[in-house]
Design a protein around this motif. Structure first.
Motif, PDB file in Angstrom:
ATOM      1  N   VAL A  62       0.853  -1.188   0.000  1.00 20.99           N
ATOM      2  CA  VAL A  62       0.000   0.000   0.000  1.00 20.99           C
ATOM      3  C   VAL A  62       0.891   1.242   0.000  1.00 20.99           C
ATOM      4  O   VAL A  62       2.100   1.162   0.219  1.00 20.99           O
ATOM      5  CB  VAL A  62      -0.949   0.033   1.222  1.00 20.99           C
ATOM      6  N   ARG A  63       0.286   2.370  -0.244  1.00 18.59           N
ATOM      7  CA  ARG A  63       1.053   3.619  -0.277  1.00 18.59           C
ATOM      8  C   ARG A  63       0.175   4.790   0.122  1.00 18.59           C
ATOM      9  O   ARG A  63      -1.063   4.718   0.077  1.00 18.59           O
ATOM     10  CB  ARG A  63       1.610   3.868  -1.677  1.00 18.59           C
ATOM     11  N   ASN A  64       0.837   5.854   0.534  1.00 20.00           N
ATOM     12  CA  ASN A  64       0.173   7.140   0.748  1.00 20.00           C
ATOM     13  C   ASN A  64       0.975   8.169  -0.015  1.00 20.00           C
ATOM     14  O   ASN A  64       2.109   8.489   0.351  1.00 20.00           O
ATOM     15  CB  ASN A  64       0.107   7.488   2.236  1.00 20.00           C
ATOM     16  N   THR A  65       0.421   8.662  -1.114  1.00 17.88           N
ATOM     17  CA  THR A  65       1.146   9.578  -1.985  1.00 17.88           C
ATOM     18  C   THR A  65       0.990  11.010  -1.503  1.00 17.88           C
ATOM     19  O   THR A  65       0.305  11.297  -0.513  1.00 17.88           O
ATOM     20  CB  THR A  65       0.626   9.479  -3.429  1.00 17.88           C
ATOM     21  N   LYS A  74      -2.755  -2.568  -7.595  1.00 21.05           N
ATOM     22  CA  LYS A  74      -3.846  -3.151  -8.401  1.00 21.05           C
ATOM     23  C   LYS A  74      -5.056  -2.243  -8.482  1.00 21.05           C
ATOM     24  O   LYS A  74      -5.982  -2.548  -9.222  1.00 21.05           O
ATOM     25  CB  LYS A  74      -4.323  -4.507  -7.853  1.00 21.05           C
ATOM     26  N   THR A  75      -5.098  -1.158  -7.693  1.00 24.56           N
ATOM     27  CA  THR A  75      -6.279  -0.278  -7.785  1.00 24.56           C
ATOM     28  C   THR A  75      -6.061   0.671  -8.957  1.00 24.56           C
ATOM     29  O   THR A  75      -6.373   0.333 -10.096  1.00 24.56           O
ATOM     30  CB  THR A  75      -6.496   0.482  -6.465  1.00 24.56           C
ATOM     31  N   ASP A  76      -5.511   1.867  -8.680  1.00 27.08           N
ATOM     32  CA  ASP A  76      -5.271   2.807  -9.782  1.00 27.08           C
ATOM     33  C   ASP A  76      -3.782   2.956 -10.066  1.00 27.08           C
ATOM     34  O   ASP A  76      -3.358   3.851 -10.766  1.00 27.08           O
ATOM     35  CB  ASP A  76      -5.879   4.182  -9.470  1.00 27.08           C
ATOM     36  N   TRP A  77      -2.960   2.075  -9.521  1.00 25.74           N
ATOM     37  CA  TRP A  77      -1.520   2.114  -9.784  1.00 25.74           C
ATOM     38  C   TRP A  77      -0.947   0.710  -9.627  1.00 25.74           C
ATOM     39  O   TRP A  77      -1.483  -0.117  -8.918  1.00 25.74           O
ATOM     40  CB  TRP A  77      -0.802   3.083  -8.828  1.00 25.74           C
ATOM     41  N   GLY A  78       0.150   0.449 -10.305  1.00 26.69           N
ATOM     42  CA  GLY A  78       0.877  -0.803 -10.126  1.00 26.69           C
ATOM     43  C   GLY A  78       0.258  -1.976 -10.856  1.00 26.69           C
ATOM     44  O   GLY A  78      -0.926  -1.995 -11.202  1.00 26.69           O
ATOM     45  N   GLU A  79       1.117  -2.982 -11.089  1.00 26.19           N
ATOM     46  CA  GLU A  79       0.698  -4.212 -11.751  1.00 26.19           C
ATOM     47  C   GLU A  79       1.263  -5.386 -10.970  1.00 26.19           C
ATOM     48  O   GLU A  79       2.472  -5.485 -10.755  1.00 26.19           O
ATOM     49  CB  GLU A  79       1.226  -4.233 -13.189  1.00 26.19           C
ATOM     50  N   ASN A  86       4.770  -4.163  -9.607  1.00 31.29           N
ATOM     51  CA  ASN A  86       5.658  -3.402 -10.479  1.00 31.29           C
ATOM     52  C   ASN A  86       4.997  -2.080 -10.851  1.00 31.29           C
ATOM     53  O   ASN A  86       3.837  -2.045 -11.267  1.00 31.29           O
ATOM     54  CB  ASN A  86       5.996  -4.187 -11.747  1.00 31.29           C
ATOM     55  N   VAL A  87       5.762  -1.003 -10.676  1.00 25.31           N
ATOM     56  CA  VAL A  87       5.218   0.335 -10.920  1.00 25.31           C
ATOM     57  C   VAL A  87       6.087   1.059 -11.932  1.00 25.31           C
ATOM     58  O   VAL A  87       7.306   1.189 -11.744  1.00 25.31           O
ATOM     59  CB  VAL A  87       5.156   1.163  -9.616  1.00 25.31           C
ATOM     60  N   SER A  88       5.490   1.530 -13.026  1.00 27.37           N
ATOM     61  CA  SER A  88       6.156   2.425 -13.964  1.00 27.37           C
ATOM     62  C   SER A  88       5.870   3.838 -13.478  1.00 27.37           C
ATOM     63  O   SER A  88       4.741   4.312 -13.518  1.00 27.37           O
ATOM     64  CB  SER A  88       5.603   2.218 -15.382  1.00 27.37           C
ATOM     65  N   LEU A  89       6.906   4.501 -12.987  1.00 26.71           N
ATOM     66  CA  LEU A  89       6.733   5.677 -12.133  1.00 26.71           C
ATOM     67  C   LEU A  89       6.517   6.985 -12.882  1.00 26.71           C
ATOM     68  O   LEU A  89       7.141   7.239 -13.923  1.00 26.71           O
ATOM     69  CB  LEU A  89       7.950   5.818 -11.224  1.00 26.71           C
ATOM     70  N   ILE A  90       5.652   7.800 -12.327  1.00 27.73           N
ATOM     71  CA  ILE A  90       5.452   9.189 -12.739  1.00 27.73           C
ATOM     72  C   ILE A  90       5.484  10.041 -11.468  1.00 27.73           C
ATOM     73  O   ILE A  90       5.387   9.504 -10.356  1.00 27.73           O
ATOM     74  CB  ILE A  90       4.124   9.376 -13.507  1.00 27.73           C
ATOM     75  N   PRO A  91       5.676  11.358 -11.582  1.00 31.61           N
ATOM     76  CA  PRO A  91       5.825  12.181 -10.373  1.00 31.61           C
ATOM     77  C   PRO A  91       4.726  12.014  -9.330  1.00 31.61           C
ATOM     78  O   PRO A  91       5.004  12.070  -8.127  1.00 31.61           O
ATOM     79  CB  PRO A  91       5.855  13.611 -10.933  1.00 31.61           C
ATOM     80  N   SER A  92       3.483  11.756  -9.751  1.00 31.32           N
ATOM     81  CA  SER A  92       2.399  11.603  -8.776  1.00 31.32           C
ATOM     82  C   SER A  92       2.499  10.310  -7.980  1.00 31.32           C
ATOM     83  O   SER A  92       1.756  10.111  -7.016  1.00 31.32           O
ATOM     84  CB  SER A  92       1.037  11.673  -9.477  1.00 31.32           C
ATOM     85  N   ASP A  93       3.442   9.421  -8.367  1.00 33.75           N
ATOM     86  CA  ASP A  93       3.669   8.195  -7.594  1.00 33.75           C
ATOM     87  C   ASP A  93       4.583   8.441  -6.394  1.00 33.75           C
ATOM     88  O   ASP A  93       4.821   7.513  -5.604  1.00 33.75           O
ATOM     89  CB  ASP A  93       4.285   7.108  -8.485  1.00 33.75           C
TER      90      ASP A  93
END
Length: 429
Positions: A62-65, A74-79, A86-93
């Motif tokens: 889990v995370r708190n951005t 698996k929700t709105d980020w990550g695979e 696995n996360v393909s990162l963008i600044p909002s991550d």
């Protein structure tokens, strides 16, 4: 010679223990990060996974951005790929990532930053151990990658390196701090480097030790910190998904404790956190607006303890006949409104609730921890005895030395020759 070897074995074991290899306490789960970095360029990838001791069911990343939204892979980020996220990162991550169980237990946490700029500092996301060698790299997104770089710790310049990287050959606790770098192309964000000695830094205390409360009841939460407690505070993630700390829009600080007069929106996960992102244990607190709660421990209970669960009605009487459920199945009906487990075991861990003629309580998870001595390997048991009992160690050393001295004294007494023994017999006659 044998006694000398025994002494060397004992001392070697002490060295092994002092290096942390034989520690008794360990986290239930740990978050692994690959590659082990706290800063990434946009569109780079990172793999996150939960390494769990025992049953891994129910654990997730889990995370708190920076947007203040708590969410899981698996929700709105990550695979999810196998057990990894696995996360393909963008600044909002950018944000804090950790592993969490269904009962609110936490792993270590890491802070990942994805800047939109051209320079990052490659520094470890995970804690490093005292004595390790650590290399920090000032990396430019274009070419070349070996630009001369200035390295800063806690805002002060510490070195300038023409290779674009700096190495700390033997890291110590004094190297812990906030690092950044600059070069001709720009400046990196700051990242905290944690140096650890394997001990759990803090624990959250809960008084009264319950996981469910009626509306308007109060609870006292405190951080019990090993060593310097500066920078530690009680934080929570409530049902609204907003990460906040005591004294902001909830709680009242009284000395080292945070007192909360509870309302249903205070339901959520509470823990202690340091400025560097270290976490204590976490507890899940539920504030029920209904008429029934289950009084069960918020903190873990130890195998062998006696535990009593109470089905409590907000009105009177309080001793209504109650049905108790574990993991959805009825386990007992008690006319006193409470059930006791005389000797709790790991099999008693689970999700409990109760019902009576006035209604039904929410469910709460009860965590059961193993007795450390029973779960230790022989080497860890020896470590615990030696490190925890210096008098025992001193006694062993003195006994070994005493035995050696006595043996040496005995060997110094010359043996009588056969001729001397014959002479003694003649004198006796």
């Amino acid at each position: 010679m044998e006694r000398t070897c025994l002494l060397l074995l004992l001392l070697s074991t002490l060295v092994y223990c002092s290096l942390g290899q034989g520690g008794v306490l360990s986290l239930t789960a740990s978050l692994s990060v690959s590659p082990d970095r706290s800063q990434f360029f946009e569109y780079e990838s990172v793999s996150l996974s939960c390494e769990v001791q025992g049953n891994s069911a129910g654990w997730r990343v889990v995370r708190n951005t920076e947007r203040g939204i708590l969410s899981e892979c698996k929700t709105d980020w990550g695979e999810l790929q196998g057990s990894s996220c696995n996360v393909s990162l963008i600044p909002s991550d950018s944000g804090v990532y950790w592993c969490e169980s269904g009962s609110g237990e936490h792993s270590n946490a890491v802070n990942i930053t994805v800047p939109a700029g051209a320079v990052i500092l490659e520094s470890p996301a995970l804690p490093v151990t005292e004595g390790d060698s650590v290399t920090l790299r000032c990396r430019y997104q274009g070419t070349p990658s070996d630009l001369t770089a200035d390295f800063y710790k806690d805002g002060s310049l510490i070195t300038t390196e023409t290779t674009g990287e700096m190495t700390i050959p033997t890291v110590s606790k004094s190297d812990e701090g906030l690092y950044k770098c600059t070069n001709s192309e720009g400046e990196s964000p700051e990242s905290w480097m944690t140096v650890t000695d394997f001990s759990l830094p803090a624990s959250l205390s809960v008084s009264p030790d319950r996981s469910q409360f009626f509306e308007y009841e109060s609870v006292s939460l405190g951080c019990e910190v090993q060593g310097n407690s500066a920078g530690w505070r009680v934080v929570r993630n409530a049902l609204r998904g907003i990460l906040s700390e005591c004294k902001t829009d909830w709680g009242e600080q009284q000395g080292s404790s945070c007192i909360v007069s509870l309302i249903p929106s205070d339901s959520g996960v509470y823990w202690c956190e340091s400025g560097s992102g270290e976490h204590s244990n976490a507890v899940n607190i539920t504030v029920h607006a209904g008429a029934m709660i289950l009084e069960s421990p918020a903190l873990p209970v130890t195998e062998g303890d006696s535990v009593t669960l109470r089905c409590r009605y907000q009105g009177t009487p309080s001793d209504l006949t109650a049905d108790f459920y574990k993991d959805g199945s009825l386990i007992t009906t008690e006319t006193t409104g409470e059930m006791t487990i005389p000797t709790v075991s790991k099999s008693d861990e689970g999700l409990y609730k109760c019902t009576n003629s006035e209604g039904e309580s929410p469910e709460s998870w009860m965590t059961v921890t193993a007795v450390p001595v029973l779960s230790m390997s022989p080497l860890r048991l020896l470590c615990s005895l030696l490190v925890g009992s210096p008098y025992l160690l001193l006694t062993i050393i003195l006994l070994v030395k005493g035995c050696r001295s006595r043996t040496q004294g005995e060997t110094r007494v010359p043996r009588k020759t056969h001729q001397d023994q014959l002479g003694d017999r003649v004198e006796e006659k």
